[in-house]
Design an enzyme around this catalytic site. Sequence first.
Site, short mmCIF file in Angstrom:
data_model
loop_
_atom_site.label_atom_id
_atom_site.label_comp_id
_atom_site.label_asym_id
_atom_site.label_seq_id
_atom_site.Cartn_x
_atom_site.Cartn_y
_atom_site.Cartn_z
N PHE B 115 0.85 -1.19 0.00
CA PHE B 115 0.00 0.00 0.00
C PHE B 115 0.88 1.23 0.00
CE2 PHE B 115 -4.64 0.68 1.26
CZ PHE B 115 -5.11 -0.29 0.39
N GLN B 228 -7.93 14.64 4.01
CA GLN B 228 -7.30 13.82 2.98
C GLN B 228 -8.15 13.78 1.71
OE1 GLN B 228 -6.60 9.27 3.31
NE2 GLN B 228 -4.59 10.22 3.34
N HIS B 230 -8.46 11.67 -1.52
CA HIS B 230 -8.01 10.37 -2.03
C HIS B 230 -7.70 10.51 -3.52
CE1 HIS B 230 -7.85 6.14 -3.03
NE2 HIS B 230 -7.86 5.85 -1.75
N LEU B 240 -15.16 5.76 -4.38
CA LEU B 240 -13.77 5.35 -4.18
C LEU B 240 -13.35 4.20 -5.11
CD1 LEU B 240 -11.23 5.47 -2.27
CD2 LEU B 240 -12.39 3.78 -0.86
N GLU B 243 -7.01 2.14 -3.16
CA GLU B 243 -5.56 2.21 -3.32
C GLU B 243 -5.00 0.81 -3.59
OE1 GLU B 243 -3.56 4.99 -0.78
OE2 GLU B 243 -2.10 3.49 -0.18
N ARG B 274 -0.74 9.39 -0.02
CA ARG B 274 -1.90 9.92 -0.74
C ARG B 274 -1.82 11.42 -1.02
NH1 ARG B 274 -6.69 6.43 2.27
NH2 ARG B 274 -6.21 4.49 1.17
N HIS B 338 -11.91 12.56 1.26
CA HIS B 338 -11.98 11.16 1.67
C HIS B 338 -11.98 10.97 3.18
CE1 HIS B 338 -11.50 6.87 1.42
NE2 HIS B 338 -10.30 6.88 1.94
N ARG B 373 -2.86 10.62 6.43
CA ARG B 373 -3.03 9.22 6.85
C ARG B 373 -2.56 8.28 5.75
NH1 ARG B 373 -6.58 5.38 5.75
NH2 ARG B 373 -8.23 6.66 4.81
#
Lengths: 319, 561
Positions: B115, B228, B230, B240, B243, B274, B338, B373
């Site tokens: 990730f 955040q 995304h 969404l 990721e 991100r 996000h 994050r």
Amino acid sequence: MAKITLDIFRFDEAVDVVPHRDAVVVDIPETTTVLDALETAKADVDGSISFRRSCRSAICGSCSMNINGITGLACKTPCNTVMDETGAIKIDPTPNFQPMKDLVVHMDPFWDKYARLKPYLQPSDSDSAHERERRVSPDDMKKLVDVANCVMCATCYALCPVVSVDPAFAGPAAIAYAYRFIEDVRDGQRKERIAQISEDYLWLCAHCYACSYCPKHVDPNDRIIDVKRAAIKDRVLMNERGPRHALVVTKWIKKVGMLHETELIAGTIGRFNVRGLLKVAPLGLRMAYKGKMPPMFLKPIPKVDEVRTIFDALEVPVS
Amino acid sequence: MIKHDVVVIGGGLAGMRAAVEAAEGGADVAIVSKMHPVRSHSGAAQGGINAALGNREDDSPKAHTFDTVKGSDYLGDQDAVAAMCEDAPGQIIWLEHRGCIFSRLPDGRIAQRPFGGAGSPRTCYSADVTGLVILHTLWEQLERFGVKVYEEYFCTALCVEDGIGTGVVAYNMRNGALELITAKATIFATGGAGRMYAKTTNGYASTADGFGIAYKAGIPLMDMEFMQFHPTTLKENGVLMTEGARGEGAYLLNALGERFMFKYAPNKGELASRDVVSRAEWTEILEGRGVDGCVLLDMRHLGREKILERLPQIRELALDATGKDAINEPIPILPGAHYTMGGIETDKWGATRIPGVYAAGECACVSVHGANRLGGNSLLETIVFGARSAKHAVNYIKSVGEVRPSERTLKAQQERVSGLLGRTSGTRSPILRRAMNATMSENTFIFRNEAGLRKAVDELSAVRKEFDASAYVMDKSTTFNTDLVTTLETDFLIDAALALAAGSLARTESRGAQARTDYPERDDANWLKHTLAWRNEQGPPRLDYSRAVTIADFAPEVRSY
């Protein structure tokens, strides 16, 4: 942009005795989902229109409703796939549930079906015996992931004709959830779970495949077959009419290539179940009187071997 | 009157994890939730949950801590981050033992995928429905322990008596009654605030409820300026695209067909953190290398089999929204709101400044995410801090005698609701929301500057005033009045948005998700501290910087990927 008319079921259980309908016109692109059309209607026209919704991406399961006679998720249904030539869409609450307000229904009977499953893992050994994860093969897990896609939207439950005539029937969603534990190699209650779901009228399912319309491709219809197979394989509650019926049907089709109706009755009820047989005797007598008594003995159809070949190819070995 | 030892507000992952921990700890616990727990937006989390299990490569909680601290642009409190990363493997095993359906390696152990911003494949997953399977596992545990759920109860206020939390007031959506729910400990687990923005991955229910309730009760919101965006959301509806797609090897392409990420993150490319990826995408789009205002997420080379096995949900979501099949075509995507890194200020046990009041999950700011994050850390935070806050609460309630019911708060809420319902004209909440969404999208998106932020503060203050003076609810019904609930949610959203804009305006630096074009550098000398926003009835919040960032093992360094 298109003028779309939402023809909405309106009802408030606190004040209304009978429901009525409102037609609300919204001007939106026709590829808009029915959910977003409702949102627009609520925001711009009538704030009292009520429906459940949250994720708008087919994962929370809130917005199941009846759209032009077909139940499904409003967030997954574009208007142009359901509206008629005048641009109208008829929206009703899901069938098989008691309406509360407009498109919002009382869900409690549906959740109760899950509660009866004891829907949590019950391993045969203690967690403390495993410092790390319990090992499970990717294939064993894959079977469960496919069912875990269920978002509990109750679309299948709303579409189920057996639920509509017998509310005690567990319904497709709960049976699929039972499958999730029955087939979990970590669980230690396989037989007990099969027994429980059998008692919740597993065998009432008539395999009409209405629930094959599942927005998440969980295919509860096939999971119901899997659970029935598991019941037969593990010989759970085999003396009930459901499994007896299934077995006698297949036995005779294999043998003679067609349904053997007299054997079917005897096999399902039990050849030595005198009281049961007496109960259906009047029906038999009426049929005989009208000349519709099925034959006692059947000869195999021509080329019955070909029927048997089909069985050989499809049958899962039953131990 | 309803009475429990511990009341958890919210039935998503953090809330249910807290409730199960409290139940196993012997407390009488209940959940109050505006929807059935399995409807919670935690279920929309796709890609996975981080833990240094080391199932694929050597890994350690310390490495996880470092990645998280670096990802946070050094604004995360390192004691809290370390606590989370150390608890992580045990919590994943706990979930597995409770039946969670994780994808597996060939040897039967839990599979892990790479990730963004992570040094090794650390993200445990279940295809691309990880949030959903954990949500179900925790709901099953509620059934197992018979935890009482007040379903479709909308919490409107926190009761504080003599400086301690004594419960909440909640609106029963089924019959329109406001009820007092007395509790020795209250745990907020109400999720995020993405609905401050028009284009968001968040569902309709992510409306800052906990933020607004705690804030109005006198608890500060911390680090709200860090929102955040995304990198991969659908243009059509903001939905969404995990990721995990890039984790499995998907590319990001611009109009020229270039994998542009290597210009911005030479080592990590698409798997930079991100904030970095979103800024890079937006730069490509602003500089004219976009495709209809988007960049492209290309999964074609992963092949049909891998897409269907590991990313089936996003393939279908993209197909439904765009008509494009990711197996054959790249999907146009752009950054979208996000995750709220900021939230209700807590310590590393989820405790707020008011004894007996806790927060966990997205509504809390511990802070483990700091200014940005990492993917896979939000599900982890819900589980770890759900459990930690409940553990603390179960201990805390032993020291508390009977708490007094506070009719005062109930009366105030009854007046608030009857005031809203009594109004016969005014401004409806959709209008107020559109005004809020417009200024948020225009002025508080990926790149920010003083003029825009000042405008946002002014416009949001005006929306606040208009709400207070004339918010109007059209539906007068006592049954399932979602018009009223949406209006109350809008109240909370406006508070959160104003705290975000004011915090962002005051922070004259760029760090993590906050990118100021007028202050493009990170400024550790002046800004290695948290923003605390205190509610002010008269206008924008009072800001206070008394809380420094906790630095432990990792001194701030230049951050590059």
